[in-house]
Design a protein around this motif. Structure first.
Motif, PDB file in Angstrom:
ATOM      1  N   GLU A  44      16.085  -4.431  38.090  1.00 34.82           N
ATOM      2  CA  GLU A  44      17.502  -4.340  37.741  1.00 34.82           C
ATOM      3  C   GLU A  44      18.360  -5.000  38.819  1.00 34.82           C
ATOM      4  N   GLY A  45      19.262  -5.863  38.381  1.00 33.04           N
ATOM      5  CA  GLY A  45      20.170  -6.536  39.303  1.00 33.04           C
ATOM      6  C   GLY A  45      19.662  -7.855  39.850  1.00 33.04           C
ATOM      7  N   ASP A  46      18.409  -8.202  39.575  1.00 35.66           N
ATOM      8  CA  ASP A  46      17.847  -9.461  40.073  1.00 35.66           C
ATOM      9  C   ASP A  46      18.639 -10.670  39.589  1.00 35.66           C
ATOM     10  N   ALA A  47      18.689 -11.687  40.433  1.00 43.23           N
ATOM     11  CA  ALA A  47      19.194 -12.998  40.030  1.00 43.23           C
ATOM     12  C   ALA A  47      17.981 -13.863  39.722  1.00 43.23           C
ATOM     13  N   ILE A  48      17.898 -14.360  38.495  1.00 45.02           N
ATOM     14  CA  ILE A  48      16.746 -15.145  38.079  1.00 45.02           C
ATOM     15  C   ILE A  48      17.193 -16.428  37.388  1.00 45.02           C
ATOM     16  N   ILE A  49      16.289 -17.384  37.361  1.00 47.55           N
ATOM     17  CA  ILE A  49      16.518 -18.654  36.666  1.00 47.55           C
ATOM     18  C   ILE A  49      15.455 -18.786  35.579  1.00 47.55           C
ATOM     19  N   ILE A  50      15.870 -19.195  34.387  1.00 56.22           N
ATOM     20  CA  ILE A  50      14.932 -19.377  33.275  1.00 56.22           C
ATOM     21  C   ILE A  50      15.142 -20.774  32.693  1.00 56.22           C
ATOM     22  N   ASN A  51      14.076 -21.556  32.640  1.00 57.83           N
ATOM     23  CA  ASN A  51      14.249 -22.895  32.075  1.00 57.83           C
ATOM     24  C   ASN A  51      14.113 -22.863  30.552  1.00 57.83           C
ATOM     25  N   GLY A  52      14.515 -23.941  29.924  1.00 60.51           N
ATOM     26  CA  GLY A  52      14.461 -24.021  28.472  1.00 60.51           C
ATOM     27  C   GLY A  52      13.044 -24.223  27.976  1.00 60.51           C
ATOM     28  N   GLY A  53      12.657 -23.492  26.953  1.00 58.81           N
ATOM     29  CA  GLY A  53      11.321 -23.619  26.386  1.00 58.81           C
ATOM     30  C   GLY A  53      11.077 -22.489  25.404  1.00 58.81           C
ATOM     31  N   THR A  54      10.074 -22.645  24.567  1.00 58.62           N
ATOM     32  CA  THR A  54       9.826 -21.628  23.546  1.00 58.62           C
ATOM     33  C   THR A  54       9.084 -20.410  24.094  1.00 58.62           C
ATOM     34  N   THR A  55       8.318 -20.570  25.190  1.00 58.00           N
ATOM     35  CA  THR A  55       7.669 -19.408  25.796  1.00 58.00           C
ATOM     36  C   THR A  55       8.683 -18.610  26.606  1.00 58.00           C
ATOM     37  N   THR A  56       9.477 -19.291  27.411  1.00 58.08           N
ATOM     38  CA  THR A  56      10.506 -18.593  28.182  1.00 58.08           C
ATOM     39  C   THR A  56      11.540 -17.950  27.257  1.00 58.08           C
ATOM     40  N   PHE A  57      11.784 -18.549  26.096  1.00 55.64           N
ATOM     41  CA  PHE A  57      12.751 -17.966  25.162  1.00 55.64           C
ATOM     42  C   PHE A  57      12.331 -16.566  24.737  1.00 55.64           C
ATOM     43  N   GLN A  58      11.024 -16.333  24.636  1.00 51.50           N
ATOM     44  CA  GLN A  58      10.549 -15.014  24.220  1.00 51.50           C
ATOM     45  C   GLN A  58      10.947 -13.916  25.200  1.00 51.50           C
ATOM     46  N   MET A  59      11.321 -14.283  26.417  1.00 52.56           N
ATOM     47  CA  MET A  59      11.753 -13.283  27.399  1.00 52.56           C
ATOM     48  C   MET A  59      13.010 -12.545  26.946  1.00 52.56           C
ATOM     49  N   VAL A  60      13.833 -13.196  26.118  1.00 51.39           N
ATOM     50  CA  VAL A  60      15.114 -12.577  25.746  1.00 51.39           C
ATOM     51  C   VAL A  60      14.913 -11.244  25.029  1.00 51.39           C
ATOM     52  N   HIS A  61      13.814 -11.100  24.304  1.00 53.06           N
ATOM     53  CA  HIS A  61      13.582  -9.864  23.548  1.00 53.06           C
ATOM     54  C   HIS A  61      13.353  -8.669  24.467  1.00 53.06           C
ATOM     55  N   PHE A  62      12.853  -8.928  25.665  1.00 54.15           N
ATOM     56  CA  PHE A  62      12.556  -7.850  26.605  1.00 54.15           C
ATOM     57  C   PHE A  62      13.629  -7.710  27.686  1.00 54.15           C
ATOM     58  N   LEU A  63      14.595  -8.610  27.676  1.00 54.93           N
ATOM     59  CA  LEU A  63      15.690  -8.563  28.649  1.00 54.93           C
ATOM     60  C   LEU A  63      16.913  -7.839  28.108  1.00 54.93           C
TER      61      LEU A  63
END
Length: 269
Positions: free
Chosen positions: A96-115
Motif C-alpha cells: 500500500e502506498g508504493d510508487a510503481i511503473i507499469i509499461n503497456g502490454g496485455t500481460t501487464t494490463f491484467q494487473m488492473v484487476h488486482f489493483l
C-alpha cells in the motif's frame, strides 16, 4: 471462437498494416479460411473494412506510422489464464502506498484487476491501464506526454523532457515481446526508446512474461537480462529456460495456471 469475437479481432488486425491476408486472420482466430472469407464479406457489406484480393484493409488507415508488433486486442485473448496468473503474482509484490511503473502490454494490463482495492501511485504509458485504473481504483495515475498509438494502446513520445523523468518508482513492471540469453527483446525502436526512459526511473525491474515468450526472438534488445531483478512466468516454463534465468542471477517466480483457472471457475459459478 464466436463470430462477434472474430469480427473484433479482424477489425483490430486491419489497423496494424495496409493489408492483412486471409491466412494471417485464420491463424489469429484459429478459424478456417472459408469462415474468414465469410467474415470479411460480412464486414465489407457493413462498411467496416474493405475486401481486397486475398484479404482485407482498413477503411480509415491510422495516421500515425504503426508500431511493429501485434495489436493490443489481438494479443489480449492469447494465453489469458497465464497472463492473469502472472499479473496476480506481480501485484502481490506491491505494498500500500508504493510508487510503481507499469509499461503497456496485455500481460501487464491484467494487473488492473488486482489493483482495484489498492491505493498506489502509478505511472504508466498504457492508455488502457490508465483508463481502467482511473475508473476502477483508488490509485493516483500519471501518464507521460506523447502520441497515443491506438493499435497497442500505448503512449509514446520521442522527446526526453516529458513527465517521466519527474517520477520515481520502487518497481517497474514490464512485459516484452521475447526474452532470451541476450536479454529482453522488443519489436519496435520507438517502443524501446520509451521503455528505456521508464526503466531508468525505477529501482527494480520486474519482467512479466508467459512461458511462450522464452521461445520468441526479435532483432532489437531492450536491456540485458542482468538488468532484470525478477521474472514472473507461468508453470509451463521449460527446465532449460528456468536454468537460463537462474544462471543470470535473476529471481524467478512461477505462477500456477491451474490454480488461476480454478479461481476463475469458482468466480463464474
Amino acid at each position: 471462437m464466436h463470430e462477434r469475437e472474430r469480427h473484433r479481432i479482424i477489425l483490430s488486425a486491419v489497423q496494424e498494416k495496409p493489408v492483412i491476408t486471409i491466412q494471417d486472420i485464420a491463424e489469429l482466430t484459429e478459424a478456417s479460411e472459408a469462415t474468414i472469407r465469410r467474415d470479411i464479406a460480412s464486414l465489407h457489406v457493413k462498411g467496416k473494412l474493405r475486401r481486397v484480393r486475398g484479404g482485407a484493409e482498413a477503411v480509415h488507415p491510422p495516421q500515425l506510422t504503426p508500431l511493429a508488433g501485434r495489436h493490443f486486442h489481438v494479443s489480449e485473448s492469447e494465453n489469458a489464464d497465464k497472463k492473469r496468473a502472472i499479473a496476480r503474482e506481480a501485484v502481490a509484490l506491491c505494498e500500500e502506498g508504493d510508487a510503481i511503473i507499469i509499461n503497456g502490454g496485455t500481460t501487464t494490463f491484467q494487473m488492473v484487476h488486482f489493483l482495484a482495492s489498492r491505493r498506489l501511485q502509478v505511472m504508466t504509458n498504457s492508455f488502457a491501464i490508465a483508463e481502467h485504473l482511473v475508473k476502477n481504483s483508488k490509485s493516483s495515475v500519471t501518464v507521460p506526454g506523447g502520441a497515443i498509438y491506438r493499435e497497442q494502446s500505448i503512449i509514446l513520445s520521442p522527446f526526453d523532457n516529458d513527465v517521466t523523468r519527474n517520477f520515481y518508482g520502487k518497481r517497474m513492471f514490464m512485459g516484452s515481446q521475447g526474452v532470451g540469453p541476450f536479454g529482453v527483446m522488443e519489436s519496435d525502436a520507438l517502443i524501446i526508446q520509451g521503455e528505456q526512459k521508464l526503466i531508468n526511473q525505477a529501482d527494480e525491474l520486474v519482467l512479466l512474461v508467459d512461458s511462450t515468450k522464452f521461445a520468441r526472438r526479435s532483432s532489437l534488445i531492450l536491456c540485458p537480462l542482468q538488468r532484470v531483478a525478477t521474472i514472473i512466468t507461468d508453470d509451463g516454463i521449460s527446465d532449460s529456460d528456468r536454468k537460463m534465468v537462474e544462471d543470470a542471477g535473476v529471481k524467478l517466480i512461477i505462477a500456477s495456471v491451474n490454480q488461476e483457472k480454478s479461481r476463475n471457475s469458482v468466480s463464474v459459478a
